[in-house]
Design an enzyme around this catalytic site. Structure first.
Site, PDB file in Angstrom:
ATOM      1  CG  HIS A   1       1.219  12.377   1.692  1.00  0.00           C
ATOM      2  ND1 HIS A   1       0.247  13.024   2.417  1.00  0.00           N
ATOM      3  CD2 HIS A   1       0.625  11.252   1.202  1.00  0.00           C
ATOM      4  CE1 HIS A   1      -0.885  12.313   2.365  1.00  0.00           C
ATOM      5  NE2 HIS A   1      -0.685  11.245   1.624  1.00  0.00           N
TER       6      HIS A   1
ATOM      7  CG  HIS B   1      -2.175  10.601  -2.837  1.00  0.00           C
ATOM      8  ND1 HIS B   1      -3.379  11.167  -2.472  1.00  0.00           N
ATOM      9  CD2 HIS B   1      -1.693   9.999  -1.721  1.00  0.00           C
ATOM     10  CE1 HIS B   1      -3.609  10.905  -1.191  1.00  0.00           C
ATOM     11  NE2 HIS B   1      -2.600  10.196  -0.717  1.00  0.00           N
ATOM     12  CD  GLU B   2       1.530   7.953  -1.327  1.00  0.00           C
ATOM     13  OE1 GLU B   2       2.002   8.501  -0.314  1.00  0.00           O
ATOM     14  OE2 GLU B   2       0.442   7.347  -1.317  1.00  0.00           O
TER      15      GLU B   2
ATOM     16  CE1 TYR C   1      -5.954   8.789   2.254  1.00  0.00           C
ATOM     17  CE2 TYR C   1      -7.125   7.517   3.912  1.00  0.00           C
ATOM     18  CZ  TYR C   1      -5.946   7.880   3.294  1.00  0.00           C
ATOM     19  OH  TYR C   1      -4.767   7.335   3.713  1.00  0.00           O
TER      20      TYR C   1
ATOM     21  CG  HIS D   1      -6.558   3.219   5.102  1.00  0.00           C
ATOM     22  ND1 HIS D   1      -6.658   2.632   3.856  1.00  0.00           N
ATOM     23  CD2 HIS D   1      -5.811   4.332   4.922  1.00  0.00           C
ATOM     24  CE1 HIS D   1      -5.998   3.362   2.964  1.00  0.00           C
ATOM     25  NE2 HIS D   1      -5.472   4.402   3.588  1.00  0.00           N
TER      26      HIS D   1
ATOM     27  CD  GLU E   1      -4.089  11.303   2.957  1.00  0.00           C
ATOM     28  OE1 GLU E   1      -3.775  10.982   1.796  1.00  0.00           O
ATOM     29  OE2 GLU E   1      -3.470  10.897   3.963  1.00  0.00           O
TER      30      GLU E   1
ATOM     31  CG  HIS F   1      -1.965   1.076   1.105  1.00  0.00           C
ATOM     32  ND1 HIS F   1      -3.171   0.881   0.454  1.00  0.00           N
ATOM     33  CD2 HIS F   1      -1.952   2.372   1.478  1.00  0.00           C
ATOM     34  CE1 HIS F   1      -3.844   2.004   0.465  1.00  0.00           C
ATOM     35  NE2 HIS F   1      -3.134   2.929   1.074  1.00  0.00           N
ATOM     36  CB  ALA F   2       1.049   4.111  -2.348  1.00  0.00           C
TER      37      ALA F   2
HETATM   38  O1  X8Z Z   1      -4.262   5.286   1.154  1.00  0.00           O
HETATM   39  C1  X8Z Z   1      -4.218   6.119   0.265  1.00  0.00           C
HETATM   40  C2  X8Z Z   1      -2.871   6.637  -0.216  1.00  0.00           C
HETATM   41  C3  X8Z Z   1      -1.900   6.746   0.874  1.00  0.00           C
HETATM   42  S1  X8Z Z   1      -2.309   7.976   2.045  1.00  0.00           S
HETATM   43  C4  X8Z Z   1      -2.325   5.720  -1.276  1.00  0.00           C
HETATM   44  N1  X8Z Z   1      -5.351   6.524  -0.345  1.00  0.00           N
HETATM   45  C5  X8Z Z   1      -6.653   6.003   0.032  1.00  0.00           C
HETATM   46  C6  X8Z Z   1      -6.792   4.549  -0.313  1.00  0.00           C
HETATM   47  O2  X8Z Z   1      -5.998   4.032  -1.102  1.00  0.00           O
HETATM   48  O3  X8Z Z   1      -7.716   3.903   0.198  1.00  0.00           O
HETATM   49  C7  X8Z Z   1      -5.426   7.512  -1.408  1.00  0.00           C
HETATM   50  C8  X8Z Z   1      -6.878   7.605  -1.755  1.00  0.00           C
HETATM   51  C9  X8Z Z   1      -7.641   6.809  -0.747  1.00  0.00           C
HETATM   52 ZN    ZN Z   2      -2.161   9.875   1.264  1.00  0.00          ZN
END
Ligand code: X8Z
Ligand code: ZN
Length: 663
Positions: free
Chosen positions: A417, A413-414, A553, A543, A441, A383-384
Site C-alpha cells: 500500500h 502487504h502494508e 481482498y 471490516h 490489496e 488491525h494493520a
Molecule cells: O485487512 C487486511 C490488511 C489491511 S488492508 C491487514 N487484510 C484482510 C484481513 O485481515 O481480513 C489483509 C488480508 C485480508
Molecule cells: Zn491491505
C-alpha cells in the site's frame, strides 16, 4: 487514510471517508456558496476539486490517525467531526458536478467525475443531522472494535484479554475448550454493535440513494469499470475457478481435525468447527501447521522460528546493556526494546525486497511516525493498516507487530500500500488510488509469493542449501495454500452478507442467521453452539464496524497470482511458477512501478494488460501455482466423502417435513 483505497478513495481509517472539509467553519473562498464559481468549465471544476481535496486532506487524516492510535472519546469526536465535514463537502462537489452532465469535457475529467461519486464507501445523507449521526456511529463502532476486551472473573480476580491475546490462544492452544472460550469471548465484544450497525446501514443506504444508486452495495460494486451486475457475476466466475481446489483443502483439513479432536468434535455436519481453525474468522489456516504439515521430516522453512530467534538475540543484547542482575523494570524494558527492534528488523527486511527491485527506500519520517508495536498506555486499533497522511511523502503503517510469519507477511502487504501511495502521489488527488481496490490489496502479497520461495530464502540465510525435494515442495505449497486458498471463500462471503443487508434481502432480524448461512455455504465452517440473533458475529470482524468493503481482498487473491506471473515473465524467469523469485530484478521492478504510478487514472483493464498481457481477471495462475498440491490433495482425500451440506439445504429439506416445527 489507511489503506484507503478506492471507494473511499481514500479509505481511510476504517474506511470511512476521505477527507474533511475546510478549515474551521470559515467559508472557503471558492465554494462557500452552494454554487460553483460562475462560468467554470468541467476541467476547471475538477482542477478545483483536486485542489480543495488536497488542502483538506491532511487534517482529516490526522484526526483519523489519532483516533486509531489513541482511542478515547475526544479523538473519536474529532474524527467524527472531520469526517462529517469531508462528507458534507463531498456531497457538495457531487452536486456541483451534476451541471456538467452531457457537456463536452476531456476523458480524464469525465473519469475524475465518475471517481468523485465513488470516493467514499460511506455515502452520507445530505440531512446534516443524519450526516452527523452517521459519522458518530462510525467512529463509535471503530472504537468499540479497537478497545474490545473479553473479561472473566470478578473484582480483583477479573482478567481481561484483548483481540491479540485471544488470537494467541487460537494460534497456539490445541485445547478444544480453551479455544472455544477465546472464540466466544471475542465474539461477545461485537454484541453491542448490533443496534449501531442496523442504523448505520439505514443511513448509508439513504446516502447511496440520494446519489442515484439503488443501495450502498450497488454503489460499492460500481467501482470496477463495469456494471454492478457484471461485477458480481465476475466474482461468481472467479470463485467457480478456485472452488474445487478449496474443497480439496477443506476435505484434507477436516480429516486432520477429526484425527486431532475426534470424529465428532473435529467437524459439524461435515463443516469445520469455527473455533478450531487457528484463526478467529477461519480466513487463514496457517496456524494449524502442526496438525496439517504434510511431511514432518522434509525441510520446512519456518519463518516464525527464525523470527523468534531474532527476538531472543535482540533481547539478550538489551540485557547486556543493563548488566548482571537486572531489576524487573529493566527486564520489562529490555523486552519492550527487543519487541520494537525485531518489528523494525522485519520491516527493514520487507523494505529490502522492494528496494532490491529498484524502488525507493522509505522516507525517514516513515521510521519516526509509524506505530510498530502495541503501545501499553492506551487503546489502539491493532488491525494493520497503511496510511498516506498528506499525499506528499508522510506515509506510515500501524501495526501491533509480533515476531511471527503472519505478521511478517502482513508487513509486506502494508508496504505494498505504501509503495502504491508513493508511486501515485504525482497523480492528481482524484486519481490517487488503486486501479481498483483489489489492485491495492494485491501489491504487497505479490511480493510475498516471491519472498516465500526457497531461492529467495536461501539468499537471506533463512534456509540452508538442502536440496528441495518433492516433500519439501508439498510442504511449501501447503503453507501457502493455508494462507491463500483458505482465504478465498471468506473474501467473498463478507460482502455477500453486506450486499444482502444493504439491498434488504437480509432483514435486521436475520443478521446472524444469514451470516452463518453464508459461512456455511462458501467456507464450510460452522459454530459448535447456537449463535442466535442476540449475537452480532459480523461485528467481530474489523471490516464490518470499520466499513471497509471486502470484495477487494477476494479479487486481490486472484490478481496477486496474475501479477506474480507477469513479473516472473518480465524478469525472464523460466520454470515452474511456484519457484519464481524476482528479488533483485530491476526489469520486473520497473514494470511494477509503472503500474503503481498510473494509480486510478485509467480503467483497470488497461493497467492489468500492461502488467500481465491480459485485460481480464483470471484464476488460472492460481491453479497453475498450486497444481502439485492439488494433485497431492486428491490422493490424500481418496476414499473420503468430501464436501458438506450447508444448513440452508438442510432447512429446505426440513421445510418439506411438516412434523418439524423450527429449523
Ligand atoms: O485487512 C487486511 C490488511 C489491511 S488492508 C491487514 N487484510 C484482510 C484481513 O485481515 O481480513 C489483509 C488480508 C485480508
Ligand atoms: Zn491491505
Amino acid at each position: 487514510m489507511k489503506h484507503r483505497h478506492l471507494l473511499l478513495a481514500i479509505a481511510i481509517g476504517g474506511s470511512l471517508l476521505a477527507l474533511s472539509a475546510c478549515k474551521k467553519d470559515e467559508p472557503t473562498p471558492a465554494s462557500d456558496a452552494k454554487s460553483a464559481p460562475q462560468g467554470e468549465t468541467a476541467d476547471q471544476f475538477i482542477a478545483r476539486v483536486n485542489e480543495e481535496y488536497r488542502a483538506m486532506y491532511p487534517e482529516m487524516t490526522a484526526s483519523q490517525w489519532l483516533s486509531n492510535t489513541y482511542i478515547n472519546d475526544d479523538s473519536q469526536l474529532l474524527e467524527a467531526k472531520y469526517n462529517e465535514r469531508f462528507l458534507a463537502q463531498l456531497n457538495l462537489w457531487i452536486e456541483q458536478a451534476r451541471k456538467f452532465e452531457g457537456q463536452k469535457m476531456s476523458p480524464q475529467t469525465a473519469r475524475a467525475i465518475q471517481l468523485l461519486k465513488l470516493m467514499t464507501s460511506m455515502p452520507a445523507p445530505k440531512d446534516p443531522a443524519k450526516l452527523a449521526e452517521l459519522t458518530q456511529i462510525a467512529s463509535r463502532m471503530g472504537g468499540m472494535y479497537g478497545a474490545g476486551k473479553y473479561c472473566t472473573g470478578e473484582g480483583d480476580a477479573q482478567k481481561c484479554r484483548d483481540l491479540g491475546q485471544l488470537e494467541d490462544v487460537l494460534r497456539k492452544s490445541r485445547d478444544y475448550d480453551a479455544q472455544l472460550d477465546a472464540w466466544q469471548g471475542w465474539h461477545s465484544v461485537a454484541q453491542p454493535m448490533r443496534k449501531d450497525y442496523t442504523r448505520f446501514a439505514e443511513l448509508v443506504n439513504e446516502g447511496a440513494k440520494e446519489l442515484g444508486y439503488a443501495d450502498t452495495g450497488e454503489m460499492w460494486r460500481s467501482g470496477y469499470d463495469m456494471t454492478p451486475a457484471e461485477m458480481s457475476a465476475e466474482t461468481d466466475r472467479l470463485w467457480g475457478q478456485v472452488k474445487p481446489l478449496y474443497e480439496q483443502l477443506h476435505c484434507y483439513t477436516r480429516t486432520k481435525l477429526q484425527a486431532t479432536y475426534g470424529a465428532d468434535k473435529g467437524q459439524v455436519n461435515g463443516m469445520l468447527p469455527a473455533h478450531l481453525t487457528g484463526n478467529m474468522w477461519q480466513q487463514d489456516w496457517g496456524n494449524l501447521w502442526d496438525i496439517l504439515q504434510p511431511y514432518k521430516n522434509a525441510p520446512d522453512a519456518n519463518i516464525s522460528d527464525a523470527l523468534q530467534t531474532q527476538y531472543q538475540d535482540d533481547y539478550a543484547k538489551e540485557l547486556t546493556k543493563v548488566g548482571p542482575s537486572p531489576t524487573s523494570t529493566q527486564l520489562f524494558e529490555a523486552d519492550r526494546a527487543a519487541q520494537l527492534r525485531v518489528a523494525k528488523q522485519m520491516t527493514e527486511r520487507a523494505q529490502d525486497f522492494y528496494v532490491s527491485m529498484g524502488m525507493p527506500r522509505l522516507p525517514k519520517s516513515y521510521w519516526e511516525k509509524t506505530q510498530f508495536i502495541k503501545p501499553l498506555d492506551r487503546d489502539v486499533v491493532c488491525h494493520a493498516s497503511a496510511w498516506d497522511m498528506n499525499m506528499a511523502g508522510d506515509v506510515r503503517t500501524k501495526m501491533c507487530t509480533k515476531p511471527n510469519e503472519e505478521d511478517f507477511t502482513t508487513i509486506y502487504h502494508e508496504l505494498g500500500h505504501v509503495y502504491y501511495y508513493l508511486a501515485y502521489n504525482k497523480q492528481p488527488p482524484l486519481f490517487q488510488n488503486g486501479a481498483h481496490d483489489g489492485f491495492h490489496e494485491a501489491i504487497g502479497d505479490t511480493m510475498v509469493l516471491a519472498m516465500m520461495t526457497p531461492e529467495y530464502q536461501k539468499t537471506i540465510g533463512l534456509i540452508g542449501d538442502e536440496p528441495q525435494n518433492h516433500d519439501a515442495l508439498i510442504n511449501a505449497q501447503m503453507r501457502m495454500a493455508l494462507a491463500k486458498v483458505s482465504f478465498m471463500p471468506f473474501g467473498l462471503m463478507i460482502d455477500r452478507w453486506r450486499w444482502g443487508v444493504f439491498d434488504g434481502s437480509i432483514k435486521t432480524g436475520d443478521y446472524n442467521k444469514a451470516w452463518w448461512d453464508l459461512k456455511a455455504k462458501y467456507q464450510g465452517v460452522a459454530p459448535v453452539t447456537a449463535r442466535g440473533e442476540d449475537y452480532f458475529d459480523p461485528g467481530a470482524k474489523y471490516h464490518v464496524p470499520g466499513n471497509t468493503p471486502y470484495t477487494r481482498y477476494f479479487l486481490s487473491h486472484i490478481l496477486q497470482f496474475q501479477f506474480y506471473k507477469g513479473l516472473c515473465d518480465a524478469s525472464g524467469y523460466k520454470g515452474p511458477l511456484y519457484n519464481c523469485s524476482f528479488y533483485g530484478n530491476k526489469v520486473a521492478g520497473q514494470r511494477y512501478w509503472a503500474m503503481l504510478e498510473k494509480g486510478a487514472s485509467q480503467p483497470w483493464q488497461d493497467t492489468l494488460k500492461e502488467v500481465t498481457g491480459s485485460d481480464k481477471m483470471d484464476a488460472s495462475a492460481v491453479l497453475e501455482y498450486f497444481a502439485p498440491l492439488q494433485d497431492w490433495l486428491k490422493q490424500q482425500n481418496e476414499g473420503q466423502t468430501c464436501g458438506w451440506q450447508p444448513p440452508a439445504e438442510n432447512a429446505s429439506a426440513a421445510a418439506a417435513t411438516p412434523a418439524r416445527k423450527q429449523g
